[in-house]
Write a protein that holds these residues in place. Structure first.
Motif, PDB file in Angstrom:
ATOM      1  N   ARG A  17      -4.496  -7.191 -31.304  1.00 36.94           N
ATOM      2  CA  ARG A  17      -3.045  -7.224 -31.541  1.00 36.94           C
ATOM      3  C   ARG A  17      -2.391  -8.159 -30.528  1.00 36.94           C
ATOM      4  NH1 ARG A  17      -5.020  -2.497 -32.934  1.00 36.94           N
ATOM      5  NH2 ARG A  17      -4.619  -1.854 -35.080  1.00 36.94           N
ATOM      6  N   CYS A  75      -3.505   1.635 -28.177  1.00 38.93           N
ATOM      7  CA  CYS A  75      -4.547   1.300 -29.138  1.00 38.93           C
ATOM      8  C   CYS A  75      -5.855   1.910 -28.648  1.00 38.93           C
ATOM      9  CB  CYS A  75      -4.665  -0.213 -29.265  1.00 38.93           C
ATOM     10  SG  CYS A  75      -5.163  -1.008 -27.723  1.00 38.93           S
ATOM     11  N   CYS A 132      -8.176  -5.278 -28.875  1.00 38.04           N
ATOM     12  CA  CYS A 132      -7.986  -4.780 -30.241  1.00 38.04           C
ATOM     13  C   CYS A 132      -7.505  -5.885 -31.175  1.00 38.04           C
ATOM     14  CB  CYS A 132      -6.994  -3.617 -30.252  1.00 38.04           C
ATOM     15  SG  CYS A 132      -5.277  -4.131 -30.110  1.00 38.04           S
ATOM     16  N   TYR A 154      -5.853  -3.190 -39.485  1.00 36.11           N
ATOM     17  CA  TYR A 154      -4.420  -3.326 -39.187  1.00 36.11           C
ATOM     18  C   TYR A 154      -3.586  -2.870 -40.373  1.00 36.11           C
ATOM     19  CZ  TYR A 154      -6.651  -6.355 -35.766  1.00 36.11           C
ATOM     20  OH  TYR A 154      -7.475  -6.846 -34.794  1.00 36.11           O
ATOM     21  N   MET A 196      -3.385   2.402 -36.197  1.00 37.65           N
ATOM     22  CA  MET A 196      -3.997   1.760 -35.016  1.00 37.65           C
ATOM     23  C   MET A 196      -4.952   2.704 -34.296  1.00 37.65           C
ATOM     24  SD  MET A 196      -2.057  -0.267 -31.954  1.00 37.65           S
ATOM     25  CE  MET A 196      -0.891   0.958 -31.387  1.00 37.65           C
TER      26      MET A 196
END
Ligand code: ADP
Ligand code: ZN
Length: 437
Positions: free
Chosen positions: A318, A252, A316, A7, A124
Motif C-alpha cells: 500500500r 496492515c 504490504c 486489496y 486489509m
C-alpha cells in the motif's frame, strides 16, 4: 466487489504521485465547498486573509486556519454543516470522552465513501466472505458500531451485530456461530478473556483469527496479551466521528503503524502548543482534513491525538503513509512533577508483567504542592497468596518497572481480581482528583 484478492480498492496501491493528484483535486473542491456553504468558514477565511482561489497546491494547506473541537461544540448541532438538512441521511455523535458530544452528519455519498473505507481496512487485515464478524461496540450514536457493521457486510462477511454488554452471551454467540473476527475496544477484549476464563473456556478454543481493536489508546504489551490469550492477530483501528468514524487509519499485516487513507484525508502533524507543522518522525498533534465529506467538511481539524508519521515503504504494497499507534490524547497527558506521562505508557508496563491481571486504574492526587500518582493494579488470583512478603515483593517490582519506564516514582497499590470497574466501551482508567478540587 474487491479490486483483487489482496486489496479492496485500487486506490490503496496507486503510485504516490497519482494519490497526490487526487488529493489536490479534492482539496480544492473541499475548500471551495466549505467556503461557499458554511458561513463559519467564510468568516474564518476572511479573518485569516485567505480565499479558495489562493489554494493551488497542497502546500497551500498551511495558509488555512485550523478547526477545533470547540468550533464544533459552539456550532452545535448543525452549524458547520454544508448541506441542507434534507440531504442528510444519518447523524452520529462522538462519545463525549472529553466534553459535550459533537454532532456529525452524512449524505448518501458520504456513507458510501465511509462504507468502502471501513471495508478497505477490514479486507486489509484478512476479513473475507467466509468470515463471521462479531461487532461488539455500541450500535447507537457511536460511529464504531454501524461504521464497521456496514464495512464488514460490504465484504460479504456474516455480521453478528451483538453490540455491547452481556459478555457471557457474547462468548456463547462466538462459540455457537463460529465467530472468526471480532471488533471491540481493547479493554473490552481483556474483559472477554477474563469472563471466558471464568466460564472455564480457554479463549483460544473460540477459534478467532482476527481482532480489530480501537477507539482508545492501547499498547504493544496489550497486543501481545490479547494475541497470546485468543490465538488471533490483533490490529489497531483508528478513527474519530468528525472524520466519519472508524476507517481513517488501520494496521496492515505488518502490525507496525497504521495506514492513513490519504485519498480521503490529508495528514499533518503540528506542535500542539504553537500549531507549527512538524516533519515526518516528529511527535505532535494529528491534524486531518477530510477531502470527500459533503455534509461536514472540516478544514485542518485538530484531533487532539498525539502520534507521528512513519512514511517508509510498506511490505504490504500500500502506498499510503502510516502513523504510529496513537500515544494518547493531548488532554489526557498527565503532567506530574513536570514529567509528561501518557496512560498508555503505564499500561504498556503493567501488561508486560505476568502477575498483573487485566485491569488497572491511575489515580492522581495533590498533596500540598506535590502531585502524586497512584497506580491500582489487579493481581491474578494465583499470585495473590496472602503472604505479605510476596505481595510486597510484587508491589516493589511493579513500582521499579514503572519508574524505569516513566522516570517517575509512583505509588503502587495491589488489589484483588474483580475490584476495579470493567468497561464495555472506552475505558476510563485515569481518575484525576486534582480536577475535582
Ligand atoms: P470522543 O473523542 O468523544 O471519544 P469518538 O467516539 O469519535 O469521540 O472517538 C474518537 C477518539 O477516540 C479519537 O480522537 C482518539 O482520541 C480515540 N481513538 C480512536 N481510535 C483510537 C486508537 N486506535 N488508538 C488510540 N485512540 C483512539
Ligand atoms: Zn502496510
Amino acid at each position: 466487489m474487491p479490486y483483487d484478492d489482496k486489496y479492496w480498492q485500487k486506490e490503496e496501491i496507486l503510485p504516490r504521485k497519482e494519490l497526490e493528484e487526487i488529493q489536490l483535486k479534492r482539496f480544492r473542491w473541499v475548500v471551495r465547498h466549505a467556503y461557499d456553504n458554511v458561513p463559519f468558514y467564510r468568516r474564518r477565511f476572511r479573518e485569516a486573509g485567505v480565499h479558495p482561489d489562493d489554494v493551488r497546491r497542497l502546500e497551500d494547506l498551511a495558509k488555512l486556519p485550523f478547526t477545533t473541537k470547540e468550533d464544533l461544540r459552539e456550532n452545535y448541532p448543525f452549524g458547520l454543516f454544508a448541506v441542507p438538512k434534507e440531504k442528510l441521511v444519518r447523524v452520529h455523535t462522538s462519545s463525549g470522552t472529553s466534553g459535550k458530544p459533537k454532532v456529525v452528519g452524512y449524505t448518501a455519498r458520504d456513507l458510501e465513501n465511509w462504507v468502502n473505507l471501513c471495508a478497505r481496512c477490514l479486507y486489509m487485515v484478512g476479513l473475507r466472505e467466509k468470515d463471521v464478524f462479531q461487532n461488539m461496540v455500541s450500535y447507537t450514536m457511536f460511529t464504531g458500531g454501524l461504521g464497521m457493521h456496514y464495512g464488514a457486510e460490504r465484504i460479504g462477511a456474516m455480521v453478528v451485530p451483538s453490540g455491547t454488554g452481556n459478555t457471557k452471551r457474547q462468548i456463547e454467540y462466538m462459540l455457537d456461530f463460529g465467530t472468526t473476527a471480532i471488533h471491540c475496544t481493547p479493554s473490552y477484549a481483556l474483559h472477554i478473556k477474563e469472563v471466558a476464563e471464568g466460564m472455564e473456556i480457554d479463549p483460544k478454543e473460540i477459534g478467532l483469527r482476527i481482532g480489530c481493536f480501537g477507539a482508545e489508546p492501547w499498547s504493544e504489551s496489550t497486543r501481545k496479551k490479547l494475541e497470546d490469550a485468543f490465538g488471533l492477530k490483533a490490529f489497531d483501528s483508528y478513527g474519530l466521528s468528525e472524520m466519519n468514524g472508524p476507517g481513517v487509519a488501520f494496521e496492515c499485516e505488518e502490525q507496525n503503524g497504521l495506514h492513513v487513507w490519504i485519498d480521503h484525508y490529508i495528514v499533518e502533524i503540528v506542535d500542539p502548543e504553537t500549531g507549527e507543522p512538524l516533519s515526518d518522525g516528529e511527535k505532535g498533534e494529528l491534524v486531518l482534513t477530510p477531502l470527500t465529506k459533503e455534509a461536514l467538511p472540516l478544514i485542518r481539524y485538530r484531533t487532539g491525538d498525539i502520534t507521528f508519521v512513519m512514511d517508509d515503504e510498506c511490505s504490504c504494497g500500500r502506498t499510503h503513509p502510516k502513523i504510529h499507534r496513537i500515544l494518547g490524547r493531548a488532554d489526557d497527558m498527565i503532567i506530574v512533577r513536570g514529567i509528561n506521562v501518557f496512560p498508555s505508557q503505564i499500561e504498556h508496563v503493567l501488561m508486560s508483567i505476568p502477575e498483573v491481571g487485566d485491569n488497572y486504574q491511575v489515580v492522581i492526587t495533590r498533596k500540598g504542592a506535590l502531585d502524586e500518582i497512584t497506580v491500582r493494579v489487579e493481581v491474578k488470583d494465583e499470585f495473590f497468596t496472602g503472604e505479605l512478603s510476596d505481595i510486597e515483593r510484587l508491589r516493589k517490582k511493579i513500582q521499579d518497572r514503572l519508574r524505569e519506564e516513566l522516570g517517575l516514582r509512583t505509588n503502587v497499590e495491589l488489589v484483588e481480581k474483580g475490584t476495579l470497574e470493567r468497561f464495555e466501551g472506552k475505558a476510563r482508567r485515569v481518575v484525576d482528583m486534582r480536577k475535582e478540587l
